[in-house]
Design a protein around this motif. Structure first.
Motif, PDB file in Angstrom:
ATOM      1  N   THR A  81       0.870  -1.184   0.000  1.00  0.00           N
ATOM      2  CA  THR A  81       0.000   0.000   0.000  1.00  0.00           C
ATOM      3  C   THR A  81       0.902   1.226   0.000  1.00  0.00           C
ATOM      4  N   TYR A  82       0.524   2.233  -0.786  1.00  0.00           N
ATOM      5  CA  TYR A  82       1.310   3.472  -0.805  1.00  0.00           C
ATOM      6  C   TYR A  82       0.531   4.566  -0.088  1.00  0.00           C
ATOM      7  N   LEU A  83       1.205   5.244   0.823  1.00  0.00           N
ATOM      8  CA  LEU A  83       0.541   6.362   1.499  1.00  0.00           C
ATOM      9  C   LEU A  83       1.349   7.645   1.312  1.00  0.00           C
ATOM     10  N   ASP A  84       0.717   8.597   0.604  1.00  0.00           N
ATOM     11  CA  ASP A  84       1.331   9.903   0.331  1.00  0.00           C
ATOM     12  C   ASP A  84       0.946  10.834   1.487  1.00  0.00           C
ATOM     13  N   THR A  85       1.830  10.949   2.476  1.00  0.00           N
ATOM     14  CA  THR A  85       1.451  11.728   3.668  1.00  0.00           C
ATOM     15  C   THR A  85       1.453  13.235   3.390  1.00  0.00           C
ATOM     16  N   GLY A  86       2.224  13.662   2.380  1.00  0.00           N
ATOM     17  CA  GLY A  86       2.214  15.076   2.008  1.00  0.00           C
ATOM     18  C   GLY A  86       0.824  15.500   1.545  1.00  0.00           C
ATOM     19  N   ALA A  87       0.146  14.577   0.852  1.00  0.00           N
ATOM     20  CA  ALA A  87      -1.210  14.877   0.359  1.00  0.00           C
ATOM     21  C   ALA A  87      -2.157  15.144   1.527  1.00  0.00           C
ATOM     22  N   MET A  88      -1.896  14.490   2.656  1.00  0.00           N
ATOM     23  CA  MET A  88      -2.763  14.683   3.823  1.00  0.00           C
ATOM     24  C   MET A  88      -2.595  16.107   4.372  1.00  0.00           C
ATOM     25  N   TYR A  89      -1.338  16.573   4.447  1.00  0.00           N
ATOM     26  CA  TYR A  89      -1.101  17.952   4.898  1.00  0.00           C
ATOM     27  C   TYR A  89      -1.660  18.943   3.876  1.00  0.00           C
ATOM     28  N   ARG A  90      -1.588  18.559   2.598  1.00  0.00           N
ATOM     29  CA  ARG A  90      -2.138  19.418   1.549  1.00  0.00           C
ATOM     30  C   ARG A  90      -3.658  19.553   1.694  1.00  0.00           C
ATOM     31  N   MET A  91      -4.316  18.471   2.087  1.00  0.00           N
ATOM     32  CA  MET A  91      -5.768  18.538   2.278  1.00  0.00           C
ATOM     33  C   MET A  91      -6.119  19.483   3.425  1.00  0.00           C
ATOM     34  N   CYS A  92      -5.323  19.435   4.478  1.00  0.00           N
ATOM     35  CA  CYS A  92      -5.557  20.373   5.594  1.00  0.00           C
ATOM     36  C   CYS A  92      -5.364  21.805   5.105  1.00  0.00           C
ATOM     37  N   ALA A  93      -4.287  22.034   4.325  1.00  0.00           N
ATOM     38  CA  ALA A  93      -4.018  23.389   3.819  1.00  0.00           C
ATOM     39  C   ALA A  93      -5.180  23.857   2.935  1.00  0.00           C
ATOM     40  N   LEU A  94      -5.684  22.959   2.103  1.00  0.00           N
ATOM     41  CA  LEU A  94      -6.802  23.317   1.218  1.00  0.00           C
ATOM     42  C   LEU A  94      -8.036  23.712   2.034  1.00  0.00           C
ATOM     43  N   TYR A  95      -8.271  22.974   3.105  1.00  0.00           N
ATOM     44  CA  TYR A  95      -9.422  23.289   3.964  1.00  0.00           C
ATOM     45  C   TYR A  95      -9.288  24.715   4.520  1.00  0.00           C
ATOM     46  N   PHE A  96      -8.100  25.034   5.051  1.00  0.00           N
ATOM     47  CA  PHE A  96      -7.901  26.370   5.643  1.00  0.00           C
ATOM     48  C   PHE A  96      -7.979  27.463   4.571  1.00  0.00           C
ATOM     49  N   LEU A  97      -7.491  27.125   3.371  1.00  0.00           N
ATOM     50  CA  LEU A  97      -7.508  28.091   2.266  1.00  0.00           C
ATOM     51  C   LEU A  97      -8.941  28.342   1.792  1.00  0.00           C
ATOM     52  N   GLU A  98      -9.660  27.253   1.538  1.00  0.00           N
ATOM     53  CA  GLU A  98     -11.025  27.380   0.991  1.00  0.00           C
ATOM     54  C   GLU A  98     -11.971  28.074   1.964  1.00  0.00           C
ATOM     55  N   ASN A  99     -11.726  27.857   3.252  1.00  0.00           N
ATOM     56  CA  ASN A  99     -12.616  28.448   4.245  1.00  0.00           C
ATOM     57  C   ASN A  99     -12.068  29.761   4.808  1.00  0.00           C
ATOM     58  N   ASN A 100     -10.973  30.207   4.161  1.00  0.00           N
ATOM     59  CA  ASN A 100     -10.426  31.515   4.511  1.00  0.00           C
ATOM     60  C   ASN A 100     -10.125  31.660   6.008  1.00  0.00           C
ATOM     61  N   ILE A 101      -9.469  30.660   6.552  1.00  0.00           N
ATOM     62  CA  ILE A 101      -9.234  30.656   8.002  1.00  0.00           C
ATOM     63  C   ILE A 101      -7.797  31.070   8.320  1.00  0.00           C
ATOM     64  N   SER A 102      -7.665  32.037   9.180  1.00  0.00           N
ATOM     65  CA  SER A 102      -6.327  32.486   9.561  1.00  0.00           C
ATOM     66  C   SER A 102      -5.686  31.445  10.479  1.00  0.00           C
ATOM     67  N   LEU A 103      -4.400  31.166  10.203  1.00  0.00           N
ATOM     68  CA  LEU A 103      -3.700  30.146  10.993  1.00  0.00           C
ATOM     69  C   LEU A 103      -3.118  30.731  12.273  1.00  0.00           C
ATOM     70  N   ASN A 104      -3.237  32.046  12.411  1.00  0.00           N
ATOM     71  CA  ASN A 104      -2.575  32.699  13.545  1.00  0.00           C
ATOM     72  C   ASN A 104      -3.324  32.587  14.863  1.00  0.00           C
ATOM     73  N   LYS A 105      -4.581  32.189  14.770  1.00  0.00           N
ATOM     74  CA  LYS A 105      -5.353  32.112  16.016  1.00  0.00           C
ATOM     75  C   LYS A 105      -5.533  30.659  16.437  1.00  0.00           C
ATOM     76  N   GLN A 106      -5.089  30.353  17.638  1.00  0.00           N
ATOM     77  CA  GLN A 106      -5.198  28.984  18.153  1.00  0.00           C
ATOM     78  C   GLN A 106      -6.653  28.515  18.158  1.00  0.00           C
ATOM     79  N   GLU A 107      -7.576  29.434  18.476  1.00  0.00           N
ATOM     80  CA  GLU A 107      -8.990  29.032  18.544  1.00  0.00           C
ATOM     81  C   GLU A 107      -9.503  28.560  17.176  1.00  0.00           C
ATOM     82  N   ASN A 108      -8.943  29.128  16.090  1.00  0.00           N
ATOM     83  CA  ASN A 108      -9.330  28.690  14.750  1.00  0.00           C
ATOM     84  C   ASN A 108      -8.909  27.245  14.507  1.00  0.00           C
TER      85      ASN A 108
END
Ligand code: DC
Length: 231
Positions: free
Chosen positions: A30-57
């Protein structure tokens, strides 16, 4: 018998995912591309326009990120985002997302869960050091930043994405710096990893080199498990 785990770490563009995919097929793993998983998180924050600077976010949104992987398809909250996670926008943000402790904890847990009971090849930055420090084989793939930038340019060209070489090179250097200096799971060669420089290598050449190590590691494991394994 415990499953067989191969960890391939290294910087962006060193060829990890290309060779890992080919090797997984060749050795029925089985191949697991773990970078793609971090990319999915980044896409979520990007699409939902969420600032990464606030811990509560982070605390609020991280539990809302659901990741599913089916072969080469990546699903974020049920939607196939296999293409979206490769855009320059996601690439530019992902290192900042991958620095966040809570994001890493969630991804590492998921990577272990997905790998459970399987023969698996994972590629990433911290597989041999954090995710599977007891992996049967650890590879650290490296290549010069210029060569890696040229490879990224080729990837982009094939996808019809226009980018300037200097911008791609700068992005690679920036990501190397952020990935290797972060506190949690930095990009680092495990002490017991085999380092391979892929500069000037064709994909086939790198695959052949790694294939030798996989063969030996499988044999060693079979010996430990008391089984016979012919290379
Ligand atoms: O391999 P890639 O370019 O798709 O990785 C995307 C980003 O995710 C990169 O900036 C490093 C990060 N990453 C990480 O921190 N840990 C991993 N195991 C895999 C990727």
């Amino acid at each position: 018998m415990r499953n067989f785990i191969v960890a391939i770490d290294g910087p962006a563009g060193s060829g990890k995912s290309t060779v890992a995919k080919i090797l997984a097929k060749k050795y029925s793993m089985t191949y697991l591309d773990t970078g793609a998983m971090y990319r999915m998180c980044a896409l979520y924050f990007l699409e939902n326009n969420i600032s990464l600077n606030k811990q509560e976010n982070i605390d609020k949104h991280l539990p809302l990120i659901n990741i599913d992987i089916d072969k080469d398809s990546f699903y974020l909250n049920g939607k196939d985002v296999s293409k979206e996670i490769r855009t320059p926008e996601v690439t530019a943000l992902v290192s900042y997302v991958a620095k966040i402790k809570e994001v890493r904890e969630k991804m590492v847990e998921l990577q272990r869960k997905i790998s459970f009971g399987k023969d698996v090849i994972l590629d990433g930055r911290d597989i041999g050091t954090v995710v599977f420090p007891n992996a049967d084989l650890k590879i650290f793939l490296v290549a010069s930043p210029e060569e890696r930038a040229r490879r990224r340019m080729k990837d982009y060209e094939e996808k019809g994405i226009k980018e300037e070489y200097n911008k791609v090179l700068a992005g690679i250097l920036e990501r190397d710096f952020i990935d290797s200096t972060r506190k949690e799971g930095p990009l680092k060669k495990a002490e017991d990893a085999v380092e391979i420089n892929t500069d000037g290598d064709t994909i086939e050449e790198t695959v052949a080199k790694l294939g030798v190590f996989i063969g030996v590691a499988r044999q060693q494991k079979a010996k430990r498990d008391g089984e016979k394994y012919d290379i």
